[in-house]
Design an enzyme around this catalytic site. Structure first.
Site, mmCIF file in Angstrom:
data_model
loop_
_atom_site.group_PDB
_atom_site.id
_atom_site.type_symbol
_atom_site.label_atom_id
_atom_site.label_comp_id
_atom_site.label_asym_id
_atom_site.label_seq_id
_atom_site.Cartn_x
_atom_site.Cartn_y
_atom_site.Cartn_z
ATOM 1 N N GLU A 79 -5.283 -25.781 -29.813
ATOM 2 C CA GLU A 79 -6.112 -26.757 -29.083
ATOM 3 C C GLU A 79 -5.529 -27.070 -27.710
ATOM 4 O O GLU A 79 -6.277 -27.245 -26.745
ATOM 5 C CB GLU A 79 -6.274 -28.044 -29.908
ATOM 6 C CG GLU A 79 -6.912 -27.852 -31.284
ATOM 7 C CD GLU A 79 -8.247 -27.124 -31.256
ATOM 8 O OE1 GLU A 79 -8.983 -27.249 -30.253
ATOM 9 O OE2 GLU A 79 -8.548 -26.411 -32.233
ATOM 10 N N GLY A 103 -12.564 -29.555 -38.582
ATOM 11 C CA GLY A 103 -11.419 -28.826 -38.044
ATOM 12 C C GLY A 103 -10.763 -29.570 -36.912
ATOM 13 O O GLY A 103 -10.207 -30.650 -37.101
ATOM 14 N N ALA A 104 -10.824 -28.995 -35.724
ATOM 15 C CA ALA A 104 -10.222 -29.622 -34.548
ATOM 16 C C ALA A 104 -11.072 -29.241 -33.345
ATOM 17 O O ALA A 104 -11.741 -28.215 -33.363
ATOM 18 C CB ALA A 104 -8.793 -29.128 -34.371
ATOM 19 N N GLU A 118 -19.318 -29.552 -29.257
ATOM 20 C CA GLU A 118 -19.400 -28.094 -29.160
ATOM 21 C C GLU A 118 -20.146 -27.535 -30.379
ATOM 22 O O GLU A 118 -19.859 -27.956 -31.490
ATOM 23 C CB GLU A 118 -18.011 -27.463 -29.096
ATOM 24 C CG GLU A 118 -18.075 -25.995 -28.694
ATOM 25 C CD GLU A 118 -16.722 -25.288 -28.734
ATOM 26 O OE1 GLU A 118 -15.839 -25.712 -29.490
ATOM 27 O OE2 GLU A 118 -16.579 -24.299 -28.007
ATOM 28 N N GLU A 153 -11.237 -29.189 -28.949
ATOM 29 C CA GLU A 153 -10.398 -29.235 -27.754
ATOM 30 C C GLU A 153 -10.933 -30.093 -26.624
ATOM 31 O O GLU A 153 -10.669 -29.781 -25.458
ATOM 32 C CB GLU A 153 -10.190 -27.802 -27.254
ATOM 33 C CG GLU A 153 -11.449 -27.109 -26.673
ATOM 34 C CD GLU A 153 -12.191 -26.230 -27.663
ATOM 35 O OE1 GLU A 153 -12.044 -26.455 -28.872
ATOM 36 O OE2 GLU A 153 -12.916 -25.328 -27.224
ATOM 37 N N ASN A 154 -11.683 -31.170 -26.901
ATOM 38 C CA ASN A 154 -12.181 -32.035 -25.822
ATOM 39 C C ASN A 154 -11.083 -32.232 -24.775
ATOM 40 O O ASN A 154 -9.947 -32.546 -25.114
ATOM 41 C CB ASN A 154 -12.554 -33.407 -26.377
ATOM 42 C CG ASN A 154 -13.373 -33.305 -27.636
ATOM 43 O OD1 ASN A 154 -14.410 -32.688 -27.646
ATOM 44 N ND2 ASN A 154 -12.861 -33.892 -28.725
ATOM 45 N N GLU A 163 -12.091 -18.627 -27.705
ATOM 46 C CA GLU A 163 -11.535 -18.734 -29.055
ATOM 47 C C GLU A 163 -10.516 -17.640 -29.392
ATOM 48 O O GLU A 163 -9.504 -17.910 -30.019
ATOM 49 C CB GLU A 163 -12.660 -18.738 -30.098
ATOM 50 C CG GLU A 163 -13.521 -19.995 -30.070
ATOM 51 C CD GLU A 163 -12.713 -21.285 -30.147
ATOM 52 O OE1 GLU A 163 -11.541 -21.253 -30.554
ATOM 53 O OE2 GLU A 163 -13.250 -22.336 -29.767
HETATM 54 ZN ZN LIG Z 1 -10.618 -23.012 -30.582
#
Ligand SMILES: [Zn+2]
Length: 883
Positions: free
Chosen positions: A325, A288-289, A155, A291-292, A347
């Site tokens: 997530e 960061g993280a 992303e 969300e796959n 988001e």
């Molecule tokens: Zn997010």
């Protein structure tokens, strides 16, 4: 939460729709033509870490929607060969034509293709990066040996770096991946592995199941030495995966994922749609993280919690990031934004849901009260000239990447919270269920959501929402009141809140406003302010008025002097949220030149019995800002001495050591106070921090996790070369990223200029460890000049390491350490000459903030210094009289 409906004083007028039309694939923005679309990808990857490249084979079932002789898809730094197109029994060989500037590859067929299904296939070679884009490698220390791990970060627009694809979110397709890896390694993707085949002596091929239709940016692949904890909930297999030796720290995440899936299954009204959910902790910071779908990746410090060595702040953060997530698995993955102009839809929602879920699972942590900190940051950005609307046109890859900012996450979060409050919890949730159900396995934009919410609530949402989503800035609501026949007539007047007030800007928002009186704090009344100014009736004249009940609103309130002093007098009857709003709005009025700074300082001086972390956290941000303006000025020592007299007694009450059953907020307050007193030169706090640090070092024991960040920061700030070396060694030795980052932060804030130079040198030799080093050295370490010159002398290295982020992020963040406006021009000139148009926007925003600080410095400091001296003199006098 109370519903706005029951007390609504005004009904929304019928709206003229100014919003986008609902999602229609053909009309969605993007570079790729809508004539040929992918339906199913089969992708085989053979990563080679020595070559830092991947060989692959790809077959894509495509559908030609309109006659065309061109097939256009995305690719970056990729070679392609053996390309062909098959249709029934016919097959045509194709040659790739690359357009590197637009990240495209084109295949042209000899005859126009007629609508129907075709199979495009080719072999390719793509790059493995070190910079967390596309398929990337992380190198980490495993029991003294260097070990590597592969992961993806796609992303918004980097799937194309790993394999050629239609890399825009509305081109949903199913994916079937396979990968060749070492036998001893584990491979994770969105779906469970369906088969493994041995390959030679030490390799294997892992084949994953076919995904549902999804956007390319959500595809994931993680390969390496992994171990895991697992469980299941509602028939879904859950795993938390880590590099070796860390799996037990995934317990907290695993337990809470179970709770979250149950909560979301119910709230969203749709069961989690994949057979499994893997969450992978990556040992090196990748940003960061992410969300796959079914395979979420995290910086390990955002997922893992070690009860013996992690701080309470880390625990809370792990919960909110997890909640964020996992919420994306519906909001973002099941229903995906049509185009990046609607990024906020994904988001802002996940950011709103992280607090909502936190309040549901851990109400004692007071998640929404904590969210005020983020609201402040978003409001600061949004009060500047160079801000942007939550929803904005996105033209290219750089713009998509730049859209991930405070406005998208935190202003969006508050807008959604305000909307939920306005429509009522149940109607809002029902609308979300309608939206997800209508658009599942597809894409959507804001209009799809407004339509669903209008259906569930029976209210007009589009017009209200467009005033918040499509225009930049936010309102200041001026409140005056008059008592007539024992009832109040409240006059509300709105204008745009800006640090450079401009009365000519008349831009109305539709603002749901909750008004309550401290005489009856449980009976707020709700008004919908649609015009520039309107009157509302409020029963009774007793008590002080508050015009942001429950602190839901993303607006500032400016009370007339009479109302303001009444609120101040009723301080002990205000809720914690109201007290936070009071100090935060007052400071904003100072910064925007509406209230003298001496009023704010006088207010703080009266807060000595206040014990709320959230109130003090807000105040400490303001005091730190004044202190940075004081940097190099003659008044600084007195200002710091005064702040120590203000915070010292509070810290004595809080104490160094946690009591059993202490609230999270108290732990956070303690940490804040140690850091601030340390930075402001409080001898007692500094000595005790050094004593505790030495004690733990001699005993070879760890510092208490809740004190580690604060104590090491103070020690690092005043460290000698020998202590600097120790702290740097602790970075290498700490097993978890969380402690590594604390020690690294400590060396970044060293005041000794020679040590600051060493940190800058380290930042350039080991960039993965230190992506915040330049900003920390410049701002908290007070070496902006050093960091700026160093960066200018190493532009080539930094560009190689940070790409466009050098211009859009690293240099603007160094500039945050300056208060002299000359640097603003230099920053803009530098980025204009070498960066992209998008980076220039970021640089201009940073330059604006710098000029703003320079003005603020001239405007505030004479009054601050004068007030402080009088105050300190008064204290000396009082002390003399006592003796
Ligand atoms: Zn997010």
């Amino acid at each position: 939460m109370r519903t706005w409906l029951t007390h609504l004083l005004l009904i929304l007028a019928a709206f003229e729709a100014s919003a986008q039309e609902k999602f229609i694939f053909e009309n969605t923005p993007g570079k790729l033509p809508k004539t040929v679309v992918p339906r199913h990808y089969v992708i085989h990857l053979e990563p080679d870490l020595e070559q830092m490249s991947t060989e692959g084979a790809e077959g894509v079932e495509i559908e030609v929607l309109k006659p065309s002789s061109q097939i256009l898809l995305n690719a970056v730094e990729t070679q392609i060969w053996n390309a062909s197109l098959a249709h029934g029994s016919s097959r045509e060989e194709l040659k790739p034509q690359f357009d590197a500037a637009n990240q495209l590859v084109k295949f042209t067929t000899s005859m126009p293709l007629q609508p129907g299904s075709y199979t495009l296939s080719f072999a390719f070679r793509s790059k493995i990066s070190n910079s967390s884009r596309g398929l990337f490698a992380q190198s980490y220390d495993l029991r003294g040996k260097a070990e590597s791990l592969l992961a993806t970060q796609f992303e918004p627009t980097d799937a194309r770096r790993a394999f050629p694809c239609w890399d825009e979110p509305s081109y949903r397709a199913t994916f079937q991946l396979s990968v060749k890896i070492l036998k001893r390694n584990t491979a994770i993707s969105n779906m469970p592995a369906v088969a493994e085949q041995a390959f030679g002596n030490d390799q294997k091929i892992v084949i994953f199941g076919r995904t549902p239709p999804m956007a390319s940016y959500l595809v994931a692949l993680i390969c390496g030495k992994l171990e895991w904890l697992e469980d299941q909930v509602a028939g879904i297999r859950l795993r938390v995966l880590t590099t070796p030796g860390k799996k037990e720290f995934g317990e907290f995440a695993l337990e809470n994922t179970k709770k979250l899936l149950e909560y979301y299954n119910d709230y969203f009204g749709i069961k989690y749609p994949l057979p499994k959910l893997d969450q992978i902790a990556l040992p090196v910071n990748f940003g960061g993280a992410m969300e796959n779908w079914g395979a979420i990746t995290y910086n390990e410090n955002l997922l893992l919690f070690d009860p013996a060595n992690s701080s309470s702040a880390t625990q809370e953060q792990a919960l909110t990031v997890l909640a964020h997530e996992v919420a994306h698995q519906w909001f973002g993955d099941l229903v995906t934004v049509a185009w990046w102009d609607n990024l906020w839809l994904s988001e802002s929602f996940a950011t709103w849901m992280e607090r909502k879920a936190e309040e549901h699972l851990y109400p004692q942590w007071r998640g929404w009260l904590r969210a005020c900190e983020d609201r402040e940051r978003a409001m600061f950005q949004d009060a500047q000239e160079n801000t942007h609307p939550i929803q904005q046109p996105i033209n290219g890859e750089d713009e998509a990447l730049a859209a991930f900012d405070d406005i998208t996450y935190w202003k969006g979060q508050y807008f959604i919270r305000m909307l939920e409050g306005f429509l009522g919890n149940d109607a809002f949730r029902d609308g979300i269920r309608v939206y997800l159900k209508e658009n599942q396995f597809s894409n959507a934009n804001a209009t799809n959501l407004w339509t669903a919410l209008e259906k569930s609530s029976g209210r007009s949402v589009t017009k209200l929402a467009s005033t918040w989503i499509e225009q930049s800035g936010f309102p200041l609501v001026k409140v005056t009141a008059e008592c007539l026949n024992k009832n109040r007539v409240v006059t509300l007047e709105q204008s745009r809140f800006s640090f450079e007030p401009n009365d000519n800007v008349r831009q109305p928002w539709i603002i749901p406003i909750g008004i309550l009186s401290t005489a009856d704090p449980h009976a707020p009344r709700y008004a919908l302010l649609e015009k520039i100014t309107e009157n509302f009736d409020f029963p009774g004249c007793d008590g002080a008025l508050n015009a942001n009940a429950d602190s839901f609103g993303f607006y500032r309130v400016w009370y007339d002097p009479e109302l303001l002093s009444r609120l101040g007098r009723d301080w002990n009857h205000l809720s914690e949220e109201e007290r936070v709003d009071f100090v935060s709005d007052t400071w904003a009025m100072v910064m925007s030149n509406r209230t003298p700074v001496t009023s704010y300082l006088t207010l703080l001086d009266r807060l000595r019995s206040e014990s709320s972390y959230s109130v003090w956290h807000n105040v400490i941000q303001a005091l730190t800002m004044i202190d940075r303006l004081e940097s190099g000025q003659s008044g600084r020592a007195a200002f710091q001495a005064y702040v120590c007299t203000l915070l010292g007694p509070l810290f004595q009450r809080v104490g160094w050591d946690a009591k059993s059953d202490e609230e999270l907020a108290t732990k956070l307050l303690r940490s804040d106070l140690i850091q601030t007193l340390g930075a402001f030169g409080d001898r007692i706090a500094i000595d005790e921090a050094f004593r505790r640090y030495e004690e733990s070092r001699k005993a070879q024991a760890n510092l208490a996790p809740d004190l580690r960040r604060a104590v090491t920061e103070v020690v690092g700030r005043y460290s000698s070369p020998a202590i600097y070396d120790e702290l740097h060694e602790s970075v290498q030795q700490a097993p978890l990223l969380e402690a590594k980052q604390d020690f690294y932060h400590a060396i970044e804030v060293a005041l000794d200029p020679d040590l600051a130079k060493r940190t800058l040198q380290l930042a350039i030799t080991t960039p993965a460890e230190s992506n915040a080093a330049f900003s920390a050295v410049a701002v908290a370490g007070e070496h902006a000049e050093l960091a700026w010159e160093f960066a200018k002398n190493h532009l080539d290295d930094l560009r190689a390491q940070h790409n466009e982020k050098l211009w859009s992020d690293l240099l603007p963040k160094i500039a945050e350490g300056f208060n002299a406006s000359g640097y603003a021009d230099e920053l803009v000139q530098l980025v204009r000459a070498q960066g992209s148009a998008e980076s220039l926007i970021k640089a201009k925003a940073a330059a604006d903030q710098l000029r703003f600080r320079a003005k603020l410095k001239d405007h505030l400091l004479p009054d601050v210094d004068d007030w402080v001296l009088k105050k300190l003199d008064g204290r000396v006098q009082a002390a003399a009289n006592e003796h």
